[in-house]
Motif scaffolding. Sequence first.
Motif: not given
Length: 153
Positions: A66-71, A107-112
């Motif tokens: 999930l985190l890879v798909i979003r990050g 937000i994008n950096t947080y998920f990555f």
Amino acid sequence: MIVVFFPGDDPTGDGPWGMRAYVIFNVVLISMSAIGAAVVLATVRPPARHLPRWLLLTPLLSGSMLLVIRGVPGMVENLLMVTGIRRGGFVGAADISTGEFWTGIGINTYFFAGAVLLVGTTVSYGCRSAESAPDSRHPRSVEPGDDEPARCR
């Protein structure tokens, strides 16, 4: 936590979902985060060594995916925004404010970062748990001259 149940003005912005969906969505996200934190902590706690390997690997693999798909797409979006190719990201408007720009970057950096850390944790736990749990179906072979069984590399 109180903001989840009593957010004040309509946080959905008159969207199609309504307040009930907003609360359910946030409760699910908070629950997933709490479970994820407990699972990650269990990978390094001695009492968790008695748990079946799949019990920790299943949520670790799910969370990693999930985190890879979003990050990863989020980091690509960051690159598009920072370079000026697409200031609003993939689906954003081209004329976003500076605050919206930096909020998106954060937000994008947080998920990555979460993806990188959780994938590392998953791989580490998978290797460590495979080494410590003997499996009669896949005996470890020792090559001539090796002092140790094969390890996860």
